[in-house]
Design an enzyme around this catalytic site. Sequence first.
Site, PDB file in Angstrom:
ATOM      1  N   ARG A  39       0.845  -1.191   0.000  1.00 34.54           N
ATOM      2  CA  ARG A  39       0.000   0.000   0.000  1.00 34.54           C
ATOM      3  C   ARG A  39       0.879   1.238   0.000  1.00 34.54           C
ATOM      4  NH1 ARG A  39      -2.945  -2.109   5.466  1.00 34.54           N
ATOM      5  NH2 ARG A  39      -3.677  -4.080   4.599  1.00 34.54           N
ATOM      6  N   ASP A  84       0.389   5.545   1.104  1.00 31.96           N
ATOM      7  CA  ASP A  84      -0.479   6.514   1.779  1.00 31.96           C
ATOM      8  C   ASP A  84      -1.009   7.577   0.827  1.00 31.96           C
ATOM      9  OD1 ASP A  84      -0.574   5.526   4.284  1.00 31.96           O
ATOM     10  OD2 ASP A  84       0.988   6.822   5.117  1.00 31.96           O
ATOM     11  N   TYR A 121      12.440   3.118  -2.582  1.00 33.21           N
ATOM     12  CA  TYR A 121      11.642   4.345  -2.490  1.00 33.21           C
ATOM     13  C   TYR A 121      12.545   5.547  -2.732  1.00 33.21           C
ATOM     14  CZ  TYR A 121       7.530   2.151  -0.284  1.00 33.21           C
ATOM     15  OH  TYR A 121       6.405   1.409  -0.025  1.00 33.21           O
ATOM     16  N   ARG A 148       9.032   7.819   5.452  1.00 33.04           N
ATOM     17  CA  ARG A 148       8.743   9.219   5.812  1.00 33.04           C
ATOM     18  C   ARG A 148       9.325   9.586   7.179  1.00 33.04           C
ATOM     19  NH1 ARG A 148       2.485   9.447   4.830  1.00 33.04           N
ATOM     20  NH2 ARG A 148       2.767  11.512   5.754  1.00 33.04           N
TER      21      ARG A 148
END
Lengths: 253, 253
Positions: free
Chosen positions: B45, B47, B105, B191
């Site tokens: 997933r 966000d 990422y 993050r």
Amino acid sequence: MISYDGSGFSGYQRQPNARSVQGEMEQALAKIHKADSWRSTSSGRTDAGVHGILQPVHFDSPLSIPIERWPRALNALLPDDIIVRSCEIVSHDFHARYGAVAKEYLYKLTTGELDVFRRNYVYQLDAELNEDAMQRAANLLLGTHDFSSYSSPKTDVVDKVRTMYAIDVIRDGDEWTLRFVGSGFLYQMVRVLTGTLLEVGRGMREVEDVKMILEAQDRAAAGKTAPGHGLYLSQVFYDEKALTAHLKETRKK
Amino acid sequence: MISYDGSGFSGYQRQPNARSVQGEMEQALAKIHKADSWRSTSSGRTDAGVHGILQPVHFDSPLSIPIERWPRALNALLPDDIIVRSCEIVSHDFHARYGAVAKEYLYKLTTGELDVFRRNYVYQLDAELNEDAMQRAANLLLGTHDFSSYSSPKTDVVDKVRTMYAIDVIRDGDEWTLRFVGSGFLYQMVRVLTGTLLEVGRGMREVEDVKMILEAQDRAAAGKTAPGHGLYLSQVFYDEKALTAHLKETRKK
């Protein structure tokens, strides 16, 4: 001086029941003035999806906010797709629209791969373009002409004579920018010029056709209107000296 | 393999009354299969606001559409903020989520001027950053650790041990990219790592603090969660060889 991302607007001009840059600007101005509405005047309108890099907007204000604090004060009241870049005090006879002596527009396109993050900011064209043919065609459009063929007939403007100071075809690999500097631009003029130059670039029209299209004074003679989302109003000039300096600085080698 | 612009989604995962990437994907899949619904499985997933550059999604299909025609067929049914980049037939035991051995990422930020056109794609930070301190702190996070401190406690995941293969701080003038390659990432882990490295870069924390934060195994010990809109899932690896080759290729000089 404002910047805005045109993706979320129905255009610059205020209109009922649609989100516009002017509408949002004037709502922020009304709030700061604690008024029901507040008028502003821009250098001109832009269509739905068209972006602004540095677009001048003028308004009157009786407030005593120091000029350097205005951008932050307005940005706090504006949605995040409009940014006030700078503010300055102008003389009472300054007019953002009528005072403009020239404008610069950029049209951005890519002949490369489709990139989801740029879909609202760059026109993607799956074609090979002949840069040299496009620049030669662009050169034929320089100077003073009646641009009836290269603009939408949906307008009240009668005088369709404008002067083009620069039309540059700038290529960086698959990334292309068409730069237009002119005394003024008719409704959809940059997009029709771009669409026609792209047809020249693809070999669908000859270089010399752009001259014949001018002479036809008929919108039907020109190419397709390029999509709005590749177009940026980048600069507006209010004095000849600044324009001359800019043209010298940006002259294509 | 899909790309998506996370700006318009409440996240990847399907949810009632909110626009999601999975919801849009499965609506397109349902249409193509002339079914009421159609299940798909992603590598994971993301966000709200987080983007996908190359995110794998697998689904079963009885249709006999040639594999090379699938992207165009799906793209015709998808909204323009999701693009199917490529399709391939995988073996029955392939699983987009459980088969992943590593993910990459990217976190994009700028310390330069605020640009309205990139507000959904790059995190803008008005601060000076110490690149060297950030890279030294990043290096202390490499290897296998319990990343409880560096992830949101809002999760059912019990095993919080993950392996970081590469964390690179890449600078190009005012433009920064933080690149993370790891065996897996906990909820909001990239993050929180980014937010903490930024605090090191700004001198609000010492380089060595990142090690102490790891040891605390407490989310409160780490820095702020960096905003979602700077984050991109860029790649997912399903075999060790491809991962090793990628790490070798991208190793920071």
